[in-house]
Design an enzyme around this catalytic site. Structure first.
Site, PDB file in Angstrom:
ATOM      1  N   GLY B 160       0.573  -1.117   0.099  1.00 25.92           N
ATOM      2  CA  GLY B 160      -0.059  -0.017   0.063  1.00 25.92           C
ATOM      3  C   GLY B 160       0.772   1.090  -0.019  1.00 25.92           C
ATOM      4  O   GLY B 160       1.212   1.793   0.983  1.00 25.92           O
ATOM      5  N   TYR B 161       1.218   1.513  -1.229  1.00 19.93           N
ATOM      6  CA  TYR B 161       2.160   2.951  -1.262  1.00 19.93           C
ATOM      7  C   TYR B 161       1.465   3.853  -2.206  1.00 19.93           C
ATOM      8  O   TYR B 161       1.154   4.908  -1.557  1.00 19.93           O
ATOM      9  CB  TYR B 161       3.418   2.461  -1.999  1.00 19.93           C
ATOM     10  CG  TYR B 161       4.648   1.753  -0.975  1.00 19.93           C
ATOM     11  CD1 TYR B 161       4.266   1.157   0.040  1.00 19.93           C
ATOM     12  CD2 TYR B 161       5.839   2.508  -1.394  1.00 19.93           C
ATOM     13  CE1 TYR B 161       5.214   0.790   0.768  1.00 19.93           C
ATOM     14  CE2 TYR B 161       7.044   2.067  -0.511  1.00 19.93           C
ATOM     15  CZ  TYR B 161       6.788   1.255   0.608  1.00 19.93           C
ATOM     16  OH  TYR B 161       7.648   0.704   1.533  1.00 19.93           O
ATOM     17  N   THR B 194      -0.517  -3.922  -6.629  1.00 17.41           N
ATOM     18  CA  THR B 194      -0.661  -5.058  -7.370  1.00 17.41           C
ATOM     19  C   THR B 194      -1.233  -6.348  -6.518  1.00 17.41           C
ATOM     20  O   THR B 194      -1.021  -6.793  -5.533  1.00 17.41           O
ATOM     21  CB  THR B 194       1.020  -5.932  -7.489  1.00 17.41           C
ATOM     22  OG1 THR B 194       1.712  -4.771  -8.069  1.00 17.41           O
ATOM     23  CG2 THR B 194       0.898  -6.945  -8.414  1.00 17.41           C
ATOM     24  N   GLU B 277      12.996  -3.488  -3.411  1.00 17.46           N
ATOM     25  CA  GLU B 277      11.705  -3.601  -4.539  1.00 17.46           C
ATOM     26  C   GLU B 277      12.693  -3.232  -5.871  1.00 17.46           C
ATOM     27  O   GLU B 277      12.298  -4.179  -6.767  1.00 17.46           O
ATOM     28  CB  GLU B 277      10.626  -2.717  -4.305  1.00 17.46           C
ATOM     29  CG  GLU B 277       9.875  -2.597  -5.618  1.00 17.46           C
ATOM     30  CD  GLU B 277       8.655  -1.753  -5.672  1.00 17.46           C
ATOM     31  OE1 GLU B 277       8.687  -0.831  -4.434  1.00 17.46           O
ATOM     32  OE2 GLU B 277       7.620  -1.904  -6.344  1.00 17.46           O
TER      33      GLU B 277
END
Lengths: 377, 435
Positions: B160-161, B194, B277
């Site tokens: 959740g960015y 995603t 990431e």
């Protein structure tokens, strides 16, 4: 073999950087240019490099060498590239020496190589006949005369040709220009009858010459008569590889100086390095250089392991280094603004050398074509 | 688009190896006398435990059809067996169920795994993003609560960015979390999440102090996506796929004990996770490589996969791809791929001693994604109108897949931080250029 430098290679690198920056900074090249020095390089410096064991670094011990690899030699070329040091390193210790090492019979082989290793004998490869690199486009003729051969033709862009003691001349005994077969390598004394050498002034202030041969006698055939292309290709691949290392050094130095300038130069009341337009271009150069560093190291490893992938890797390296040298030297000038256009700044020297090195042994487009051909498409 | 695209990742992820933490040896491993005996142990363990359907078939073996019930069962079994050994996260500390392996041992493990033609299972957002961050910055209870689940792949995580108003300017995020008793009450929305529709939990950036400067009021919190007040809607992309979602929060309650690190200090955690990431996206690392010990023999590798794809459409002239401009571009892309692969290897060697990824992760993320976009563009040119089909008759399956892949690749240089953001990071953190 590793792609990161070993501890020994790091020591060699720092020794070389210290020596080169003390003895052959860009001012050294500028001095030779300004004084219109007849040799275009310093024999004293060359002798010093020979004493350090650099010239014969990759030669076997019987030939007065240190039996080290191209991975080490590349470290030296990179450092020479940083200050644009003008020496016969490429022409004598790599191009000429590889032809002799692979093609000459003993005792001539050891005799010439030990002369080179000591800094006494200088060699040059007389190859190009066209403005664009095309190693088999050879019209220079080698004709049988008595026991030996005489050579007739004209060569251009012969690196260090006017100071070399011996020339390795690429000449044809059969076939037509463009054929790989029929090409041979002939050792010629520069002072022999029928040899006329004239220096050509190049934009990078480095040595090159035109060589005219009019029934000039060959003192030896290197490799097979008419079958010299294997030796020639191997020598050219190694010469191209170290030239890539030189470009890598040149471009790294040019890049570092440019980043430093972005951090100090002020306009509009701020450092120009705060501007995103320049930051992104600097980041692009950083990445492209990092990729160049990796392929140069891998190419040297392949050479040292005598891998079958040497020709393909050399082409990857030269295509990339040609492009990166061009990019970084052009950006160096643009980002420095007006000062980059002055002869007083060294920036022009980097741009000029990068352009000559870019075209030497084939530019990026030449090597992409060669790579694709090697891959069979 | 924040997170990685697992479909596209095979273009640049085939040499993935995670930079390992150092030092934690399990008792089992400590008792081993040498790396060689470890290698023998791994080899026989693999022999006994890796189901045939999970590795390349050997001579005389008939492979199970992919996706057959047996193969699906085998995949579960393989994950479970690896997880029990800690091999899904080989370098993580054994006390939380990780493999506890040293760098050298992990390398041996990966070599042996590659040698039998299989992969370590269970790669996820948990193993490659949240887990490393929890191990570095989480408290003891949090590690004990979540790390074993990550190792066993028991929970699927969503990231959740990004928010509708906070993409590249991630720190401008507005999702609020207010402390009420021993809970936080969350309101707002996340986007480009995603696989949120298939996820169990979310690691989420929330604003816990609206009055502080934007980087100082953010916290990093974990909560269950099945909680009341969570709504998840998939987003259809230009490629036709819907792997991303928008997630809405209306008075969603998260336990305060699941806030990682200090309240309002979440930005540092967020950035650390982004480094992991980027590394995952660009596939940085040394890679399995050949079986150790024996010296690798150099071979003249073939680099003509793009040419082989182009040839049926472009044709040949004098033994060369007939379109010379295309041939040149395609060759440059092949060459750049070689150079990038070598660079991940070299940088991997150079930072071996360093723990976790550094700022060069931004360089790899930028270059690998731009290179993939370039490759897709060139292949689209090469395939001509056969690369432009959307569905139905007249196109082969691989041509239709290419169309979708080409469109999907456009997101590569946006998700996980845009190329422009990566270049800002390189300029600032690597080159030291001023703000």
């Amino acid at each position: 073999m590793a792609l990161a430098l070993t501890e020994e290679q790091k020591i060699l690198q720092s020794t070389a950087r210290e020596f080169i920056s003390a003895n052959a900074p860009v001012a050294h090249l500028r001095g030779l240019r300004d004084s219109r020095d007849a040799t275009g390089f310093s024999r004293d410096l060359w002798k010093e490099m020979a004493k350090l064991g650099w010239v014969g670094l990759t030669f076997d011990e019987a030939s007065g060498g240190s039996d080290l690899g191209y991975a080490e030699l590349a470290v030296l070329f990179e450092e020479c590239g940083r200050t644009l040091a003008p020496t016969p390193f490429l022409s004598s210790a790599v191009l000429g020496a590889e032809c002799v090492r692979r093609g000459a019979a003993e005792p001539l082989r050891a005799q010439i190589l030990s002369g080179v290793a000591q800094g006494e004998t200088l060699l040059a490869l007389a190859l190009d006949e066209r403005a664009h690199f095309a190693p088999y486009v050879i019209e220079t003729k080698a004709e049988k005369s008595g026991e030996g051969y005489v050579l007739t033709g004209e060569k251009g862009f012969v690196l260090d040709g006017h100071v070399a003691d011996r020339l390795v001349v690429v000449a044809r005994t059969s076939g037509a220009a463009g054929d790989r077969d029929g090409v041979g390598l002939f050792l010629v004394d520069r002072l022999a009858k029928g040899v006329t050498v004239s220096r050509t002034g190049m934009v990078d202030s480095r040595n090159a010459a035109r060589v005219r041969l009019d029934r000039a006698p060959a003192e030896a055939v290197l490799g097979e008569v008419g079958g010299g292309a294997d030796v020639l290709d191997a020598a050219l691949d190694r010469g191209t590889a170290v030239l890539c290392a030189e470009i890598l050094g040149l471009a790294t130095e040019a890049f570092e100086q440019t980043v430093e300038y972005l951090k100090t130069r002020e306009q509009f009341g701020v450092k120009i390095g705060t501007f995103q337009a320049l930051k992104h271009r600097a980041s692009v150069m950083f990445a492209e250089l990092e990729l160049a560093r990796s392929i140069v190291r891998e190419t040297m490893n392949a050479i040292d392991e005598d891998g079958p992938d040497v020709p393909a890797l050399v082409s990857v390296a030269k295509a990339r280094c040609s492009d990166v040298g061009s990019l970084v030297s052009r950006e160096m000038l643009q980002m420095h603004g007006g000062i980059g256009m002055t002869d007083e700044a060294d920036i022009g020297f980097y741009l000029k050398r990068a352009r000559v090195a870019e075209l030497t042994f084939g530019d990026a487009s030449y090597h992409r074509d060669r790579f694709a051909t090697l891959q069979g498409y | 688009m924040r997170s990685t695209d697992l479909d596209n990742r095979h273009y640049y992820c085939h040499y993935l190896q995670w930079p390992t933490a150092v030092g934690h040896f399990s008792k089992e491993v400590r008792s081993m006398e040498s790396l060689e005996s470890f290698r023998q142990e791994v080899r026989s363990w693999l022999e006994e435990n890796c189901p045939a359907s999970q590795r390349l078939p050997r001579d005389g073996e008939t492979p199970l059809p992919w996706g057959s019930p047996q193969a699906v069962e085998d995949a579960k079994l393989w994950l479970e067996r690896c997880a029990n050994k800690g091999f899904t996260c080989p370098s993580w500390p054994a006390e939380y169920g990780g493999g506890g392996l040293s760098n050298e041992q992990e390398k041996v493990l990966r070599q042996e795994v590659a040698a039998v033609g299989t992969q370590l299972p269970g790669m996820s957002f948990g193993t490659h993003m949240l887990g490393p961050v929890l191990l570095e910055l989480g408290n003891e209870e949090q590690k004990r609560r979540f790390i074993p689940d990550i190792i066993h792949n028991r929970l699927t995580w969503a990231q959740g960015y990004s928010e509708p108003g906070a993409g590249s300017d991630l720190a401008g995020l507005q999702t609020r979390a207010e402390r009420v008793g021993d809970e936080y009450v969350i309101n707002g929305s996340k986007i480009w999440t995603t696989g949120a529709n298939n996820a169990d939990w979310m690691f989420c950036l929330v604003r816990t102090d609206p009055d502080a400067p934007k980087h100082d009021g953010i916290s990093f919190i974990l909560f269950d996506l099945k909680s009341p007040g969570v709504t998840i809607s998939p987003i259809e992309l230009i490629s036709g796929a819907s792997e991303f979602c928008q997630v809405f929060f209306e008075d969603v309650r998260a336990k305060a004990e699941n806030l990682i690190g200090e309240k309002n200090k979440g930005w540092a955690i967020a950035k650390r996770l982004l480094q992991y990431e980027r590394t995952m996206i660009s596939g940085m690392g040394g890679g399995g490589g050949p079986r150790g010990g024996a010296k690798r023999k150099r071979v003249a590798k073939r680099y003509r996969s793009m040419a082989d794809m182009a040839l049926p459409y472009v044709g040949e002239k004098d033994g060369k791809l007939a379109d010379f401009a295309l041939r040149d571009q395609l060759t440059q892309t092949e060459m750049d791929t070689i150079c990038l692969t070598l660079t991940t290897k070299r940088v991997g060697e150079e930072v071996k001693a360093q723990k976790g990824p550094g700022h060069t992760a931004s360089m790899f993320k930028w270059y690998a994604t731009e290179l993939n976009k370039r490759r897709q563009e060139i292949l689209t040119t090469a395939l001509g109108t056969q690369a432009l089909g959307w569905e139905g008759e007249g196109f082969q399956a691989h041509e239709l897949a290419h169309t979708r892949g080409w469109l999907r690749s456009k997101g590569n240089s946006i998700e996980g931080g845009t190329s422009e953001v990566q270049m800002n990071v390189i300029a600032k953190r690597v080159l030291g250029l001023p703000d």
